[in-house]
Motif scaffolding. Structure first.
Motif, PDB file in Angstrom:
ATOM      1  N   ALA A   1       1.624   9.488   1.096  1.00 51.31           N
ATOM      2  CA  ALA A   1       0.410  10.308   1.218  1.00 51.31           C
ATOM      3  C   ALA A   1       0.496  11.208   2.440  1.00 51.31           C
ATOM      4  CB  ALA A   1      -0.821   9.423   1.299  1.00 51.31           C
ATOM      5  N   THR A   2       0.184  12.470   2.254  1.00 50.60           N
ATOM      6  CA  THR A   2       0.172  13.428   3.362  1.00 50.60           C
ATOM      7  C   THR A   2      -1.244  13.815   3.762  1.00 50.60           C
ATOM      8  OG1 THR A   2       0.430  15.231   1.768  1.00 50.60           O
ATOM      9  CG2 THR A   2       2.436  14.374   2.796  1.00 50.60           C
ATOM     10  N   VAL A   3      -2.228  13.382   2.978  1.00 50.39           N
ATOM     11  CA  VAL A   3      -3.646  13.637   3.266  1.00 50.39           C
ATOM     12  C   VAL A   3      -4.394  12.340   3.012  1.00 50.39           C
ATOM     13  CG1 VAL A   3      -5.716  14.948   2.622  1.00 50.39           C
ATOM     14  CG2 VAL A   3      -3.465  16.060   2.533  1.00 50.39           C
ATOM     15  N   TYR A   4      -5.344  12.010   3.909  1.00 52.76           N
ATOM     16  CA  TYR A   4      -6.212  10.861   3.665  1.00 52.76           C
ATOM     17  C   TYR A   4      -7.652  11.274   3.915  1.00 52.76           C
ATOM     18  CZ  TYR A   4      -8.155   6.171   3.575  1.00 52.76           C
ATOM     19  OH  TYR A   4      -8.896   5.072   3.237  1.00 52.76           O
ATOM     20  N   VAL A   5      -8.509  10.972   2.950  1.00 51.84           N
ATOM     21  CA  VAL A   5      -9.908  11.385   2.970  1.00 51.84           C
ATOM     22  C   VAL A   5     -10.779  10.150   3.160  1.00 51.84           C
ATOM     23  CG1 VAL A   5     -11.719  12.627   1.734  1.00 51.84           C
ATOM     24  CG2 VAL A   5      -9.309  13.202   1.316  1.00 51.84           C
ATOM     25  N   GLY A   6     -11.630  10.179   4.182  1.00 50.83           N
ATOM     26  CA  GLY A   6     -12.508   9.038   4.421  1.00 50.83           C
ATOM     27  C   GLY A   6     -13.752   9.436   5.168  1.00 50.83           C
ATOM     28  N   ASP A   7     -14.678   8.485   5.310  1.00 54.43           N
ATOM     29  CA  ASP A   7     -15.968   8.769   5.927  1.00 54.43           C
ATOM     30  C   ASP A   7     -16.139   8.097   7.281  1.00 54.43           C
ATOM     31  OD1 ASP A   7     -17.879   6.111   5.587  1.00 54.43           O
ATOM     32  OD2 ASP A   7     -16.295   6.243   4.092  1.00 54.43           O
ATOM     33  N   HIS A   8     -15.190   7.308   7.714  1.00 50.62           N
ATOM     34  CA  HIS A   8     -15.354   6.485   8.907  1.00 50.62           C
ATOM     35  C   HIS A   8     -14.299   6.841   9.946  1.00 50.62           C
ATOM     36  CE1 HIS A   8     -15.893   2.844  11.342  1.00 50.62           C
ATOM     37  NE2 HIS A   8     -16.987   2.601  10.649  1.00 50.62           N
TER      38      HIS A   8
ATOM     39  N   ALA B   1      -3.413  10.756  -6.772  1.00 52.50           N
ATOM     40  CA  ALA B   1      -4.578  10.350  -5.988  1.00 52.50           C
ATOM     41  C   ALA B   1      -4.581   8.832  -5.900  1.00 52.50           C
ATOM     42  CB  ALA B   1      -5.867  10.839  -6.646  1.00 52.50           C
ATOM     43  N   ILE B   2      -4.586   8.306  -4.678  1.00 50.69           N
ATOM     44  CA  ILE B   2      -4.591   6.863  -4.493  1.00 50.69           C
ATOM     45  C   ILE B   2      -5.831   6.468  -3.691  1.00 50.69           C
ATOM     46  CG2 ILE B   2      -2.076   6.758  -4.599  1.00 50.69           C
ATOM     47  CD1 ILE B   2      -2.078   6.269  -1.551  1.00 50.69           C
ATOM     48  N   VAL B   3      -6.284   5.255  -3.886  1.00 44.36           N
ATOM     49  CA  VAL B   3      -7.409   4.716  -3.122  1.00 44.36           C
ATOM     50  C   VAL B   3      -6.868   3.638  -2.198  1.00 44.36           C
ATOM     51  CG1 VAL B   3      -9.553   3.384  -3.241  1.00 44.36           C
ATOM     52  CG2 VAL B   3      -9.145   5.259  -4.862  1.00 44.36           C
ATOM     53  N   VAL B   4      -7.172   3.767  -0.911  1.00 41.73           N
ATOM     54  CA  VAL B   4      -6.757   2.781   0.090  1.00 41.73           C
ATOM     55  C   VAL B   4      -8.028   2.319   0.796  1.00 41.73           C
ATOM     56  CG1 VAL B   4      -5.310   2.304   2.091  1.00 41.73           C
ATOM     57  CG2 VAL B   4      -4.548   3.967   0.375  1.00 41.73           C
ATOM     58  N   THR B   5      -8.340   1.048   0.647  1.00 39.29           N
ATOM     59  CA  THR B   5      -9.641   0.533   1.070  1.00 39.29           C
ATOM     60  C   THR B   5      -9.505  -0.831   1.718  1.00 39.29           C
ATOM     61  OG1 THR B   5     -11.818  -0.178   0.240  1.00 39.29           O
ATOM     62  CG2 THR B   5      -9.970  -0.372  -1.278  1.00 39.29           C
ATOM     63  N   ALA B   6     -10.499  -1.183   2.542  1.00 35.11           N
ATOM     64  CA  ALA B   6     -10.559  -2.531   3.096  1.00 35.11           C
ATOM     65  C   ALA B   6     -11.155  -3.528   2.102  1.00 35.11           C
ATOM     66  CB  ALA B   6     -11.396  -2.547   4.376  1.00 35.11           C
ATOM     67  N   LYS B   7     -11.668  -3.035   1.008  1.00 37.21           N
ATOM     68  CA  LYS B   7     -12.362  -3.898   0.042  1.00 37.21           C
ATOM     69  C   LYS B   7     -11.383  -4.813  -0.693  1.00 37.21           C
ATOM     70  CE  LYS B   7     -15.862  -2.081  -2.250  1.00 37.21           C
ATOM     71  NZ  LYS B   7     -16.955  -2.883  -1.657  1.00 37.21           N
ATOM     72  N   HIS B   8     -11.899  -5.964  -1.101  1.00 35.51           N
ATOM     73  CA  HIS B   8     -11.201  -6.868  -2.007  1.00 35.51           C
ATOM     74  C   HIS B   8     -10.703  -6.043  -3.207  1.00 35.51           C
ATOM     75  CE1 HIS B   8     -10.373 -10.470  -4.270  1.00 35.51           C
ATOM     76  NE2 HIS B   8     -11.465 -10.414  -5.027  1.00 35.51           N
ATOM     77  N   GLU B   9      -9.396  -5.990  -3.392  1.00 28.96           N
ATOM     78  CA  GLU B   9      -8.814  -5.038  -4.344  1.00 28.96           C
ATOM     79  C   GLU B   9      -9.340  -5.198  -5.769  1.00 28.96           C
ATOM     80  OE1 GLU B   9      -4.345  -4.294  -5.862  1.00 28.96           O
ATOM     81  OE2 GLU B   9      -4.624  -4.066  -3.695  1.00 28.96           O
TER      82      GLU B   9
ATOM     83  N   ALA C   1      -4.300  -0.132   9.840  1.00 33.55           N
ATOM     84  CA  ALA C   1      -3.492  -0.824   8.835  1.00 33.55           C
ATOM     85  C   ALA C   1      -3.378  -0.031   7.544  1.00 33.55           C
ATOM     86  CB  ALA C   1      -4.075  -2.208   8.547  1.00 33.55           C
ATOM     87  N   LYS C   2      -4.293   0.911   7.305  1.00 33.69           N
ATOM     88  CA  LYS C   2      -4.195   1.734   6.102  1.00 33.69           C
ATOM     89  C   LYS C   2      -2.928   2.583   6.099  1.00 33.69           C
ATOM     90  CE  LYS C   2      -9.099   1.962   4.979  1.00 33.69           C
ATOM     91  NZ  LYS C   2     -10.206   2.786   4.490  1.00 33.69           N
ATOM     92  N   ALA C   3      -2.380   2.833   7.273  1.00 34.65           N
ATOM     93  CA  ALA C   3      -1.164   3.648   7.366  1.00 34.65           C
ATOM     94  C   ALA C   3      -0.013   3.029   6.589  1.00 34.65           C
ATOM     95  CB  ALA C   3      -0.770   3.834   8.831  1.00 34.65           C
ATOM     96  N   GLU C   4      -0.014   1.706   6.483  1.00 40.97           N
ATOM     97  CA  GLU C   4       1.055   1.032   5.743  1.00 40.97           C
ATOM     98  C   GLU C   4       1.125   1.536   4.302  1.00 40.97           C
ATOM     99  OE1 GLU C   4       1.931  -3.456   3.978  1.00 40.97           O
ATOM    100  OE2 GLU C   4       0.574  -3.204   5.683  1.00 40.97           O
ATOM    101  N   ALA C   5      -0.008   1.546   3.621  1.00 42.24           N
ATOM    102  CA  ALA C   5      -0.031   1.986   2.224  1.00 42.24           C
ATOM    103  C   ALA C   5       0.136   3.496   2.117  1.00 42.24           C
ATOM    104  CB  ALA C   5      -1.328   1.558   1.558  1.00 42.24           C
ATOM    105  N   LEU C   6      -0.446   4.244   3.056  1.00 45.52           N
ATOM    106  CA  LEU C   6      -0.317   5.702   3.002  1.00 45.52           C
ATOM    107  C   LEU C   6       1.152   6.110   3.125  1.00 45.52           C
ATOM    108  CD1 LEU C   6      -3.374   6.679   5.224  1.00 45.52           C
ATOM    109  CD2 LEU C   6      -3.207   6.805   2.728  1.00 45.52           C
TER     110      LEU C   6
END
Length: 227
Positions: free
Chosen positions: A166-173, A123-131, A156-161
């Motif tokens: 990662a084959t699944v990404y879970v988000g609210d936006h 499980a990884i977290v990929v966020t726009a927040k200051h790491e 840009a999150k695709a870079e880290a995914l």
């Protein structure tokens, strides 16, 4: 959700994953703000502190209704363009003092991350927040992903995914949906942030759950179908 809460103008270089995931290994990415954590109380407090310090009016109640995009986009509503880098730096400096303690885990957040790991996945977290601030939140709330990658918003999150397999990404936006689709990952959305279910569907989300409490059951079904 991606996250406006603390993106820097010049991201620090990210290290590659310590070991590349096996092609068959399950790796699920999660957004942070309003997906894993309800950061509205903390972000509100940080904006109120910045407003008091600078003497500039910031409608913190309004700001927390549109979490997702990078910090600079929100600051542009309250400060002239030439002051945004300075204000972004100051916001990040005061953020740990004001925003970490009031922030809560979203319902089902710990269980969702644990469900991935119980399946032998990452499980990884990929966020726009200051790491660094993202890691402070997760440590404070006892949520333990296998990796945390900051500074990335929307496509840009695709870079880290991709980097982490990662084959699944879970988000609210809707930005999270675009990030998943750009990476070729399954987009699983939760309407716990600023975007309603119909917006998430319209953007192309593959699955829209009620919230993260539905995720472990969905994941078990998804894995059973794949195997």
């Amino acid at each position: 959700m991606a996250d406006m809460a603390s993106q820097q103008n010049t991201p620090a270089p990210r290290s590659a994953p310590q070991s590349a995931p096996h092609p068959a290994q399950l790796t699920v990415g999660f957004d942070l703000d309003m997906t894993l954590i309800d950061s509205r109380p903390g972000i509100r407090a940080a904006y109120e502190a910045l407003s008091a310090e600078t003497g500039t009016f910031i409608d913190a109640d309004l700001a927390v209704t549109r979490l997702g995009p990078p910090l600079d986009q929100e600051l542009a509503h309250w400060f002239p363009e030439e002051r945004i880098p300075e204000m972004a730096d100051r916001y990040r400096e005061i953020y740990p003092t004001h925003a970490i303690a009031p922030t809560l885990a979203m319902p089902g957040a710990r269980e969702a991350v644990a469900a991935v790991q119980a399946q032998g996945g990452r499980a990884i977290v990929v966020t726009a927040k200051h790491e660094p601030n993202a890691k402070l939140h997760l440590d404070h709330l006892g949520i333990a992903p296998d990796a945390v990658i900051g500074w990335l918003w929307a496509e840009a999150k695709a870079e880290a995914l991709r980097e982490h397999g990662a084959t699944v990404y879970v988000g609210d936006h809707t930005g999270d949906v675009r990030g998943a689709r750009t990476a070729g990952a399954l987009s699983v959305a939760v309407p716990t942030g600023p975007c309603a279910p119909d917006e998430l569907h319209a953007e192309g989300a593959d699955i829209v759950l009620g919230d993260l409490t539905d995720f472990p059951e969905w994941l078990a079904s998804y894995r059973a179908e794949r195997t």
